[in-house]
Design an enzyme around this catalytic site. Sequence first.
Site, PDB file in Angstrom:
ATOM      1  N   ASP A  16     -60.029 -47.399  17.984  1.00  0.00           N
ATOM      2  CA  ASP A  16     -59.390 -47.823  16.690  1.00  0.00           C
ATOM      3  C   ASP A  16     -58.358 -47.838  16.616  1.00  0.00           C
ATOM      4  O   ASP A  16     -56.915 -48.086  16.379  1.00  0.00           O
ATOM      5  CB  ASP A  16     -60.108 -47.236  15.960  1.00  0.00           C
ATOM      6  CG  ASP A  16     -59.748 -47.396  14.643  1.00  0.00           C
ATOM      7  OD1 ASP A  16     -59.695 -48.683  13.581  1.00  0.00           O
ATOM      8  OD2 ASP A  16     -59.311 -46.632  13.720  1.00  0.00           O
ATOM      9  N   SER A  51     -62.494 -51.289  11.619  1.00  0.00           N
ATOM     10  CA  SER A  51     -61.814 -49.989  11.652  1.00  0.00           C
ATOM     11  C   SER A  51     -62.285 -48.324  11.381  1.00  0.00           C
ATOM     12  O   SER A  51     -62.646 -47.443  11.636  1.00  0.00           O
ATOM     13  CB  SER A  51     -60.216 -50.565  10.987  1.00  0.00           C
ATOM     14  OG  SER A  51     -59.088 -48.891  11.325  1.00  0.00           O
ATOM     15  N   LYS A 108     -65.552 -45.468  12.254  1.00  0.00           N
ATOM     16  CA  LYS A 108     -64.972 -44.108  12.603  1.00  0.00           C
ATOM     17  C   LYS A 108     -65.559 -43.194  11.390  1.00  0.00           C
ATOM     18  O   LYS A 108     -65.997 -42.340  12.018  1.00  0.00           O
ATOM     19  CB  LYS A 108     -63.640 -43.667  11.579  1.00  0.00           C
ATOM     20  CG  LYS A 108     -62.423 -43.588  12.738  1.00  0.00           C
ATOM     21  CD  LYS A 108     -60.834 -44.170  12.503  1.00  0.00           C
ATOM     22  CE  LYS A 108     -60.565 -45.004  11.190  1.00  0.00           C
ATOM     23  NZ  LYS A 108     -59.153 -45.980  10.951  1.00  0.00           N
ATOM     24  N   ARG A 148     -52.278 -53.559  15.272  1.00  0.00           N
ATOM     25  CA  ARG A 148     -52.201 -54.204  14.885  1.00  0.00           C
ATOM     26  C   ARG A 148     -51.071 -54.010  13.548  1.00  0.00           C
ATOM     27  O   ARG A 148     -50.670 -54.702  13.399  1.00  0.00           O
ATOM     28  CB  ARG A 148     -53.681 -53.848  13.950  1.00  0.00           C
ATOM     29  CG  ARG A 148     -54.622 -54.698  14.686  1.00  0.00           C
ATOM     30  CD  ARG A 148     -55.978 -54.162  13.803  1.00  0.00           C
ATOM     31  NE  ARG A 148     -56.018 -54.611  12.335  1.00  0.00           N
ATOM     32  CZ  ARG A 148     -56.927 -53.694  11.916  1.00  0.00           C
ATOM     33  NH1 ARG A 148     -57.670 -52.358  11.840  1.00  0.00           N
ATOM     34  NH2 ARG A 148     -56.597 -53.694  10.415  1.00  0.00           N
ATOM     35  N   HIS A 194     -65.145 -42.380   1.781  1.00  0.00           N
ATOM     36  CA  HIS A 194     -63.986 -43.162   2.193  1.00  0.00           C
ATOM     37  C   HIS A 194     -63.611 -44.114   1.377  1.00  0.00           C
ATOM     38  O   HIS A 194     -64.133 -44.686   0.707  1.00  0.00           O
ATOM     39  CB  HIS A 194     -63.959 -43.924   3.899  1.00  0.00           C
ATOM     40  CG  HIS A 194     -63.432 -44.388   4.187  1.00  0.00           C
ATOM     41  ND1 HIS A 194     -62.332 -43.516   5.329  1.00  0.00           N
ATOM     42  CD2 HIS A 194     -62.695 -45.443   4.225  1.00  0.00           C
ATOM     43  CE1 HIS A 194     -61.458 -43.687   5.362  1.00  0.00           C
ATOM     44  NE2 HIS A 194     -61.253 -45.072   5.013  1.00  0.00           N
TER      45      HIS A 194
END
Length: 433
Positions: free
Chosen positions: A161, A183, A187, A168, A82
């Site tokens: 999330d 967050s 995921k 947010r 990621h």
Amino acid sequence: MRMVDLIEKKRDGQTLTKEEIDFIISGYTEESIPDYQMSALLMAIFYQDMTDEEITSLTMAMANSGEIIDLSSIEGIKVDKHSTGGVGDTTTLVLAPLVASVGVPVAKMSGRGLGFTGGTLDKFESIPGFKIELSEQEFIDIVNKSKVAVIGQSGNLAPADKKLYALRDVTATVDSIPLIASSIMSKKIAAGADAIVLDVTTGEGAFMKNIEDAKRLAKTMVRIGHLAGRQTMAVISDMSEPLGEAIGNSLEIVEAIDTLKGQGPEDLTEMCYVLGSQMVVLAKQASSLEDARKMLEEALASGKALEKFREMVIDQGGDVTVIDQPEKLLTAKYEIALPAKMSGYVEELVANEIGIAAMLLGAGRKTKEDAIDHAVGIKLHKKIGDKVAAGESLLTIYANEENVENVKELLYDNIKISDQFTEPTLIHAIITE
Ligand code: URA
Ligand code: CA
């Protein structure tokens, strides 16, 4: 339990228990806890921070708020990668076939691009016929057969999330390390990863503007990954300029193919080796980062990685002839040069603004509903530290409209040439447990 007491507890700097965090996340997901109370808690977290145990509880509660993808029928250790956000970030397109070619199973769920960041799904879809909507069974079967497949993210992945992120965004609580860390990790865990490699970007084009914050975020994610039972490593990379030379969907597919042929840009190739080595080690296909890198270099040099890409395109229904004739993908009507106004060295190429320029051409979306144009984008001919002569082309704009004056102006505003040579940095640090 009452939400007001938990807000007060965090406001006063105390630590929330796992049971309290589970209560908050399930209450917020089911809508028994309203936005105004959640907003107050987010701001308290922003100021008071969280312990690693709290962040781990928050991560797991968010992961468990929706579907957890079960990849256990895929053999081997599934490693996900990621990036916290980049411009022209072509790494996934290269890494998926590259690491798969040395035996690492890649069951990748990807998203679409928004704003100045591109999305891996959009990029793959610039290959005619390439299908990213596979059933879960098809997906698993392909990974077991060929070691690699990419699909769109399930709609029900970490719904807590999704809701929290939207809140947010409007309560000035996005740039909080415990909130970003939970967050992202929620995921990845919900997507079924056994192990996780993180590319934490810093610089203009990134969430973390400075290296110290990026390091803190990376260390936090690596620790909570371990606490959650997922081996995790991270790289702190520079995103003050775009990665590689191509920004735009088809252009990045061509760049990925070039890189898999061993003819890609140096910085992109290096990033792929660094991130790929971590993936190979976490998948237990090599015992050291050095050995892993040698395996990847050999897979690239022998053509094995490119063959894996070919197999991947065939498996997912894409037009495989683009691998031998990638220029077929470059269908934009206009190719427009951007000549340098003065001689010197490139000092700045502001990543996020260049991403916006590509978006304005149609390569990206302003809102989730926008359509994109796969053919358009930007190909850089000069990067930070390169010498340039006045009149020489800095980049080529691939456009489907003739008038791109606004884009040219934005690009000129964000490319700085000076008489000082600036040495670009690609990787700032490598974080392992
Ligand atoms: N990316 C995410 O998925 N979440 C954040 O909070 C920040 C970046
Ligand atoms: Ca690129």
